[in-house]
Design an enzyme around this catalytic site. Structure first.
Site, PDB file in Angstrom:
ATOM      1  N   GLU A  74      10.336   0.616  10.138  1.00 17.66           N
ATOM      2  CA  GLU A  74      11.297   1.691   9.840  1.00 17.66           C
ATOM      3  C   GLU A  74      10.580   2.987  10.164  1.00 17.66           C
ATOM      4  O   GLU A  74       9.682   3.389   9.436  1.00 17.66           O
ATOM      5  CB  GLU A  74      11.677   1.676   8.356  1.00 17.66           C
ATOM      6  CG  GLU A  74      12.287   0.384   7.865  1.00 17.66           C
ATOM      7  CD  GLU A  74      13.776   0.302   8.154  1.00 17.66           C
ATOM      8  OE1 GLU A  74      14.329   1.228   8.772  1.00 17.66           O
ATOM      9  OE2 GLU A  74      14.366  -0.708   7.773  1.00 17.66           O
ATOM     10  N   LYS A 128       0.832  -1.211   0.000  1.00 10.49           N
ATOM     11  CA  LYS A 128       0.000   0.000   0.000  1.00 10.49           C
ATOM     12  C   LYS A 128       0.864   1.258   0.000  1.00 10.49           C
ATOM     13  O   LYS A 128       1.582   1.523   0.960  1.00 10.49           O
ATOM     14  CB  LYS A 128      -0.904   0.059   1.232  1.00 10.49           C
ATOM     15  CG  LYS A 128      -1.905   1.226   1.097  1.00 10.49           C
ATOM     16  CD  LYS A 128      -2.564   1.615   2.382  1.00 10.49           C
ATOM     17  CE  LYS A 128      -1.861   2.723   3.109  1.00 10.49           C
ATOM     18  NZ  LYS A 128      -1.905   4.035   2.434  1.00 10.49           N
ATOM     19  N   CYS A 151      13.424  10.647   6.685  1.00 11.12           N
ATOM     20  CA  CYS A 151      13.404  10.091   8.042  1.00 11.12           C
ATOM     21  C   CYS A 151      14.753  10.266   8.726  1.00 11.12           C
ATOM     22  O   CYS A 151      14.828  10.497   9.930  1.00 11.12           O
ATOM     23  CB  CYS A 151      13.050   8.622   7.987  1.00 11.12           C
ATOM     24  SG  CYS A 151      14.058   7.737   6.779  1.00 11.12           S
ATOM     25  N   GLU A 185      10.104  15.249  15.595  1.00 10.49           N
ATOM     26  CA  GLU A 185      10.411  15.208  14.174  1.00 10.49           C
ATOM     27  C   GLU A 185       9.557  16.261  13.472  1.00 10.49           C
ATOM     28  O   GLU A 185       8.330  16.194  13.516  1.00 10.49           O
ATOM     29  CB  GLU A 185      10.069  13.808  13.659  1.00 10.49           C
ATOM     30  CG  GLU A 185      10.544  13.549  12.276  1.00 10.49           C
ATOM     31  CD  GLU A 185      10.215  12.138  11.811  1.00 10.49           C
ATOM     32  OE1 GLU A 185       9.154  11.619  12.177  1.00 10.49           O
ATOM     33  OE2 GLU A 185      11.023  11.566  11.064  1.00 10.49           O
TER      34      GLU A 185
HETATM   35  P1  NAP Z   1       2.479   7.540   8.594  1.00 11.89           P
HETATM   36  O1  NAP Z   1       1.396   8.493   8.820  1.00 11.89           O
HETATM   37  O2  NAP Z   1       2.880   6.646   9.683  1.00 11.89           O
HETATM   38  O3  NAP Z   1       2.068   6.704   7.313  1.00 11.89           O
HETATM   39  C1  NAP Z   1       2.865   5.698   6.741  1.00 11.89           C
HETATM   40  C2  NAP Z   1       1.972   4.743   5.984  1.00 11.89           C
HETATM   41  O4  NAP Z   1       1.112   4.074   6.900  1.00 11.89           O
HETATM   42  C3  NAP Z   1       1.058   5.418   4.987  1.00 11.89           C
HETATM   43  O5  NAP Z   1       0.871   4.568   3.873  1.00 11.89           O
HETATM   44  C4  NAP Z   1      -0.223   5.550   5.787  1.00 11.89           C
HETATM   45  O6  NAP Z   1      -1.364   5.708   4.995  1.00 11.89           O
HETATM   46  C5  NAP Z   1      -0.242   4.258   6.539  1.00 11.89           C
HETATM   47  N1  NAP Z   1      -1.053   4.253   7.759  1.00 11.89           N
HETATM   48  C6  NAP Z   1      -1.570   5.295   8.457  1.00 11.89           C
HETATM   49  N2  NAP Z   1      -2.238   4.852   9.540  1.00 11.89           N
HETATM   50  C7  NAP Z   1      -2.135   3.505   9.541  1.00 11.89           C
HETATM   51  C8  NAP Z   1      -2.586   2.471  10.410  1.00 11.89           C
HETATM   52  N3  NAP Z   1      -3.298   2.729  11.511  1.00 11.89           N
HETATM   53  N4  NAP Z   1      -2.295   1.181  10.109  1.00 11.89           N
HETATM   54  C9  NAP Z   1      -1.560   0.887   9.016  1.00 11.89           C
HETATM   55  N5  NAP Z   1      -1.098   1.825   8.152  1.00 11.89           N
HETATM   56  C10 NAP Z   1      -1.373   3.115   8.413  1.00 11.89           C
HETATM   57  O7  NAP Z   1       3.816   8.268   8.138  1.00 11.89           O
HETATM   58  P2  NAP Z   1       3.944   9.386   7.050  1.00 11.89           P
HETATM   59  O8  NAP Z   1       3.534  10.664   7.662  1.00 11.89           O
HETATM   60  O9  NAP Z   1       3.288   8.955   5.785  1.00 11.89           O
HETATM   61  O10 NAP Z   1       5.497   9.345   6.759  1.00 11.89           O
HETATM   62  C11 NAP Z   1       6.412  10.078   7.441  1.00 11.89           C
HETATM   63  C12 NAP Z   1       7.069   9.240   8.516  1.00 11.89           C
HETATM   64  O11 NAP Z   1       7.760   8.138   7.937  1.00 11.89           O
HETATM   65  C13 NAP Z   1       8.114  10.005   9.260  1.00 11.89           C
HETATM   66  O12 NAP Z   1       7.985   9.783  10.629  1.00 11.89           O
HETATM   67  C14 NAP Z   1       9.424   9.417   8.740  1.00 11.89           C
HETATM   68  O13 NAP Z   1      10.489   9.566   9.607  1.00 11.89           O
HETATM   69  C15 NAP Z   1       9.055   8.018   8.500  1.00 11.89           C
HETATM   70  N6  NAP Z   1       9.968   7.380   7.550  1.00 11.89           N
HETATM   71  C16 NAP Z   1      10.853   6.448   8.045  1.00 11.89           C
HETATM   72  C17 NAP Z   1      11.751   5.842   7.176  1.00 11.89           C
HETATM   73  C18 NAP Z   1      12.728   4.826   7.691  1.00 11.89           C
HETATM   74  O14 NAP Z   1      13.321   4.141   6.879  1.00 11.89           O
HETATM   75  N7  NAP Z   1      12.919   4.709   8.980  1.00 11.89           N
HETATM   76  C19 NAP Z   1      11.740   6.147   5.825  1.00 11.89           C
HETATM   77  C20 NAP Z   1      10.822   7.094   5.364  1.00 11.89           C
HETATM   78  C21 NAP Z   1       9.936   7.691   6.252  1.00 11.89           C
HETATM   79  P3  NAP Z   1      -1.796   7.156   4.426  1.00 11.89           P
HETATM   80  O15 NAP Z   1      -0.598   8.019   4.327  1.00 11.89           O
HETATM   81  O16 NAP Z   1      -2.319   6.819   3.118  1.00 11.89           O
HETATM   82  O17 NAP Z   1      -2.785   7.691   5.378  1.00 11.89           O
END
Ligand code: NAP
Ligand code: MG
Length: 510
Positions: A276, A202, A310, A407
């Site tokens: 991650e 997804k 990230c 963050e």
């Molecule tokens: P997020 O809100 O956690 O979303 C990540 C993914 O999870 C999206 O596809 C999101 O869907 C989905 N999602 C949301 N709620 C969910 C739930 N309850 N159950 C399962 N999936 C769910 O994160 P983001 O704001 O998109 O991304 C930014 C974050 O990613 C930052 O904290 C960044 O540091 C982290 N990141 C970490 C890495 C690493 O390698 N450590 C790499 C890149 C990013 P929708 O967006 O479609 O709502």
């Protein structure tokens, strides 16, 4: 050049930035070499299928706030269909296929990504707002490299973990964020496929389009149907994948908050999980560092991809004696960053991914100001439409300030000082996260001394944000667990080598 002029260049005495800013003729990348569909369905069992939900949502270009295409919204029934397709493909085809044959498919995907590279780069930029030079030079080549790397492993798995059988796990559910949409899909798909698993992936709600092109690529490569299924939607779709009882492994990249929820949801089930998550990396600059080089690393570390990284170097720890010099240089350098149209080849800082993210950045920056930190902001003229935020940094930041702990995920840097290496270590490690760190010094011994003490998955020395398909990436503490990339990245997708413990001990042994 006179000695005085040379000294000025080397020491970087600050001159005033030109009043009108740095002007370049526009150089927009073309968008007429491909055509997107107005509407994308779900990619299930090798076919495009309408969602049971009957619902679609728009994906917009954050630089213009215009709709690019409509995308299907998968509900729990749609996810179930995708899991069934993946299960069937796993049993009937993929787990039975000779590893060398599997490898050929993965190579084919890598080559097709290269062939469609220009289109993928432009679509990534349109959908997510990142500058074209980044999607073109970083995201797409790294995504192809990841498939190439893991294609090579497919028939050598027996050698990856001595004394263990290389058996796949089954069906993997993979949920990815919006900051590196294609690259995160590659990080997830390539090792899973090479190891013989099938997948339900997804993409994030705001950036689904390169995953849709990836689905087309799977068809073009004649990947057996059901091996890769791509379901679009928002958080509820991700949760339906996590909760599905017939998924064997969850691989998640995203925020720490959602990561915690996922870990709770899979507790006590058969599902394996790798997470991650977020980061609050420190870029640590010692007085003996090559300061101009460090400035470039800092700029790359936090303004690259609008800070939507990230492992962004969102905290700058600077040795007190060079604080003022570094701040002067940074002030001047952020003034030269070109902010604006992400499709323009000269743009350094593109659009913030969504309105929601822009508001989050604005709220945290306002908080930094209210806590008494000094704000330094580029005077770049921001476009009147779209979501943009000027490159910003704060001085006078204390460790307890929210902008030093949370963050921000935007082009905002918090500058903190230190006097001794011990103090630098303590401050660098003083967050809930542990994804990455950068060390800038001309003493190799200091690099090793510091790196050993960093509670961070990646430590860069005299550089920042460098990625390679062969090197493992992942977190400590609340930045998650499990490794992606390199040989270590195979472990989470193999039944016998896939536990977190083996991945961790493997990484530590290297
Ligand atoms: P997020 O809100 O956690 O979303 C990540 C993914 O999870 C999206 O596809 C999101 O869907 C989905 N999602 C949301 N709620 C969910 C739930 N309850 N159950 C399962 N999936 C769910 O994160 P983001 O704001 O998109 O991304 C930014 C974050 O990613 C930052 O904290 C960044 O540091 C982290 N990141 C970490 C890495 C690493 O390698 N450590 C790499 C890149 C990013 P929708 O967006 O479609 O709502
Ligand atoms: Mg979008």
């Amino acid at each position: 050049m006179t000695t005085k002029e040379l000294a000025t260049t080397v020491q970087g005495t600050i001159s005033k930035p030109p009043k009108k800013g740095w002007l370049y003729a526009p150089s927009p990348e073309g968008t007429d070499h491909f055509r997107l569909k107005p509407r994308y369905e779900l990619f299930v069992g090798g076919k495009w299928v309408e969602p049971q939900s009957g619902k679609y949502f728009p994906t917009i270009n954050p630089a213009t706030e215009t709709v690019i295409a409509e995308v299907a919204e998968a509900n729990a029934e749609d996810v179930d269909r995708a899991v069934k397709a993946a299960r069937k493909a796993y049993h009937k085809v993929w787990s039975k296929m000779k590893p060398a044959e599997r490898g050929k498919y993965v190579y084919r995907i890598a080559r097709r990504i290269q062939e469609r590279a220009r289109e993928l780069a432009v679509v990534e930029t349109l959908d997510g707002g990142k500058p074209i030079k980044e999607s073109r030079d970083v995201d797409v080549p790294l995504a192809a490299a990841h498939f190439f790397h893991y294609a090579g492993w497919a028939d050598k798995l027996e050698y990856a973990f001595a004394g263990r059988r290389a058996r796949p796990i089954g069906v993997a559910g993979q949920v990815i964020p919006w900051n590196f949409p294609l690259l995160m899909a590659a990080w997830k798909l390539a090792p899973a496929l090479a190891c013989g698993n099938t997948v339900v992936l997804k993409p994030a709600e705001t950036t689904p389009l390169t995953a849709m092109i990836l689905a087309e690529i799977m068809q073009e490569c004649e990947l057996p149907e059901g091996v890769v299924n791509i379901v679009t939607g928002a958080g509820a779709t991700g949760a339906a994948i996590v909760d599905h009882p017939d998924i064997d492994k969850i691989a998640f990249t995203g925020s720490t908050g959602v990561g915690k929820r996922i870990q709770r949801a899979v507790a006590g089930t058969k599902k394996r999980v790798t997470l991650e998550l977020g980061g609050k990396a420190a870029n640590i600059v010692f007085a003996d560092a090559a300061i101009d080089q460090a400035v470039e690393g800092i700029i790359n570390g936090i303004y690259f991809n609008q800070g939507h990284v990230c492992c962004a170097g969102s905290r700058l720890l600077v040795e007190e004696s060079v604080h003022d010099l570094l701040v002067r240089k940074l002030t001047r350098r952020i003034e030269t960053l070109r902010v604006g149209d992400p499709l323009d080849k000269n743009t350094d800082v593109g659009a913030i991914n969504s309105k929601m993210q822009l508001e989050k950045i604005q709220e945290l920056v306002a908080h930094g100001v209210s806590e008494g930190c000094q704000i330094h902001q580029s005077r770049a003229q921001l476009p009147s439409r779209g979501y943009f935020f000027a490159p910003t940094f704060f001085t006078g930041v204390a460790q307890s300030h929210r902008i030093a702990q949370e963050e921000i995920f935007g082009p905002v840097l918090s500058v903190i000082t230190f006097r001794t290496p011990d103090e630098a270590v303590e401050k660098a490690n003083n967050t809930q996260y542990g994804l990455s760190a950068g060390i800038w010094t001309d003493k190799a011994a200091k690099v090793f001394w510091m790196a050993k003490r960093m509670r961070a998955g990646v430590v860069w020395a005299n550089t920042f944000n460098k990625f390679d398909a062969t090197s493992p990436f992942g977190g400590f503490k609340e930045s998650g667990f499990g490794r992606e990339g390199g040989r270590a990245g195979l472990a989470p997708y193999l039944a016998d080598a896939g536990s977190f413990a083996s991945a961790r001990s493997f990484v530590e042994a290297e």
